[in-house]
Design an enzyme around this catalytic site. Sequence first.
Site, PDB file in Angstrom:
ATOM      1  N   ASN A  76       0.832  -1.207   0.000  1.00  9.46           N
ATOM      2  CA  ASN A  76       0.000   0.000   0.000  1.00  9.46           C
ATOM      3  C   ASN A  76       0.864   1.252   0.000  1.00  9.46           C
ATOM      4  OD1 ASN A  76      -2.380  -1.467   0.053  1.00  9.46           O
ATOM      5  ND2 ASN A  76      -2.405  -1.568   2.286  1.00  9.46           N
ATOM      6  N   HIS A 130       0.886 -11.111   6.602  1.00 12.41           N
ATOM      7  CA  HIS A 130      -0.195 -11.591   7.465  1.00 12.41           C
ATOM      8  C   HIS A 130       0.453 -12.186   8.706  1.00 12.41           C
ATOM      9  CE1 HIS A 130      -3.533 -11.608   4.223  1.00 12.41           C
ATOM     10  NE2 HIS A 130      -2.941 -10.450   4.379  1.00 12.41           N
ATOM     11  N   TYR A 178       2.452 -12.549  -1.637  1.00 10.83           N
ATOM     12  CA  TYR A 178       2.749 -11.144  -1.304  1.00 10.83           C
ATOM     13  C   TYR A 178       4.196 -10.769  -1.638  1.00 10.83           C
ATOM     14  CZ  TYR A 178      -1.769 -11.294   0.967  1.00 10.83           C
ATOM     15  OH  TYR A 178      -3.114 -11.436   1.204  1.00 10.83           O
ATOM     16  N   ARG A 213      -2.296 -18.914   0.833  1.00 14.22           N
ATOM     17  CA  ARG A 213      -3.627 -19.458   0.537  1.00 14.22           C
ATOM     18  C   ARG A 213      -3.878 -19.516  -0.972  1.00 14.22           C
ATOM     19  NH1 ARG A 213      -4.620 -14.012   1.535  1.00 14.22           N
ATOM     20  NH2 ARG A 213      -6.095 -13.088   0.073  1.00 14.22           N
ATOM     21  N   GLU A 252      -2.664 -19.827   5.976  1.00 15.69           N
ATOM     22  CA  GLU A 252      -3.994 -19.316   6.292  1.00 15.69           C
ATOM     23  C   GLU A 252      -5.065 -19.769   5.293  1.00 15.69           C
ATOM     24  OE1 GLU A 252      -3.370 -15.103   5.855  1.00 15.69           O
ATOM     25  OE2 GLU A 252      -3.394 -15.218   3.673  1.00 15.69           O
TER      26      GLU A 252
END
Length: 703
Positions: free
Chosen positions: A174, A223, A232, A286, A375
Amino acid sequence: MSKQITLLLLLLAVFIPGVAQNEMSTILARISKEVFDETSDAQVTKGILAYKSNMNGDGSWPDIRYDDRSATLWLPAAHLDRIRLFAAGYCNPRSIYAGDETLFRAISNGLQYWCQIRPKSNNWWHNDINTPQHLGQILAMLQFGKKQLPPALQDSVLKIMESARSPSAFTGANKLDIAIHYICRAAVLQDAQLMQTAVDEAFQPISFTTKEGLQNDYSYLQHKEQLQISSYGLVFLIGSYRVAAWLAGTRYAIPKDKHALLDHYFFNTFARTLRGSGIDYNVEGRGISRTNALDKTKIVDNNDVAGLFSHILAVSPEQAGALAAIKARLLQQEPPSYQVTPGHTHFWRGDYTLHLRPGYSFNVRTVSRRTIRTESGNGENMLGTVLPDGSVNLVRRGNEYLNIMPAWEWDKIPGVTARDYDTAVVMKTDWGIYGSTDFTGGVTDSLYGATAYTLHYDSVTAKKSWFFFDDEVVCLGAGICSNAPESITTTINQAWAKGTIVVNENGNSRKLGQSLTAVRPRWVWHDSIAYFFPAPSPIVISNKEQSGNWSQINYSRKGTVSGKVFKLWFDHSKRPADATYAYVVVPGIDISKVPSYNPEQIRILSNTGDLQAVAHRQLKILQAVFYKPGRVTLNDLVVTAAQPCIIQVRNMSSGKTVIHVADPTQKLQTLEVSITSSTVKKDFTVPLPKGPYAGQSVSLAVE
Ligand code: CA
């Protein structure tokens, strides 16, 4: 370039404003070219034909509801998509619409309308990232158009961009996304100070952190402390290299130290998780439940369109050779072994091991109290309950597990010891939970190594370890206990079946048919990989059709997958008390060579819940996992550990002994080990690495 000329250019850049302006223009030109490359002539033509004539006189469109504030599908976003296409047509000198007066009026009217209405979404991402990024790209392109926007209108657009929150308020991807439109705005304004701020923010995530992001072991966690080397981590690579390519060769270029970190992460971590055109399923988080997630051919640019590989080349031209080799393997222009160098890496921050040889990759994902289990979330990875419990990615071609996930039996993940349920267990908690044990880690000298994982999950406990050599990986399990009503199994592999399966039992070899077979084999061979069993143990082999639907593992996906699956596991039966297993994996061996392979070069010295130790005679390596203080003996060599640890002794019988130790608990200050043999007699008190380096291997000098 000579030093004098470089110095002269530097001086010119400082003292002559024109040079700085040229740098701003260079950056704007690169940002514009990226949009031109992303939008094909056909897209531009189609967009202009579809939307130019039906634009209202005030610059709005009749089909867009400008008061919509939806969080996800925010309708006004389409307005800026269209203006961006118009600008690409108007400003790209190669476009047939280049310099078209009516198109310029449409762009100008459209921007005017946007500045009057200032549409807002309830989702901050639209307001702080997507809208200002679109406006930034439009302004960047318009610097190269035949006509310039009226200064008052350009100012209004810049004001909207300026109203977005500062990148300093954000982290990771971000932060980078906001810095991107700050860079656009700074370049348009020719504002050196704003540019420096934006660039500092953009490159800030390229540094070691103990929070989410790039770790001191060059793994990538997001995470919380969750392994995300692709997922990511790939987003981080794409964004960082993109901005670095815009700024290459300017005074705002990526600083040398950050450049080195980024290249190291790409070439030595990310690229090492690839094999052929595929990637290790352990590094996708995931995303493992998404169709084609493991197929990484998509990260290679086609026809040199702007993308990750061309950006890396622009930033790191000295890496052209290494990059070309990765590309050739991904596109399968060269075999998976092409220019693959042997190496072994244990990521003590990520609880993950990479073992690479030209002929294969054997990677292991584990978890501890320090890290987060894989996750589920947003309806993805709904069956991945035991995914991180020592899962093994064993690949030679690279596509052994490609899209097998819906057809997987999810309590038989390769490498994992778990309860064998009748029906798959659905994840109960989203976004990951911490592991439950401390003793998880690995020792390595960067070529060989050993990894240990203490399993305690779903009422199953086990001590699992892996001993990595050149032609073999030895897998041991001990202390396997459970009071659960289901049978406990350790899965050796569950991959797409390819060709014949040969089973050798009592000295007789036979080909396996379709059936499920319970055997006590000496070895099993499938798809150029042999599995040797030092002691006869009850093994089940399945060579049957398996099928499943993507929707079972990912609620937003559809489609059935089916195919023949090779599945091999130990059955420890119900309520095992201190059960064990042992097998030796020999990847890359032809069936004709299996009978003459000498399993005697591997010696399993101990396989208990206190000590797991293996020696390789030919390589003269001894590796030992001490779950408790203890000693291991091999001929005249005695290795003693006063604290729990993992030890590797190389050249154990020669005068050039090399010892590596690691503390999997990451809690010890010092480690006391001693080694005696006919050539060596030495006691060590080893100060262990601290902070973010706790768990890293330490080399001991033996003279
Ligand atoms: Ca099952």
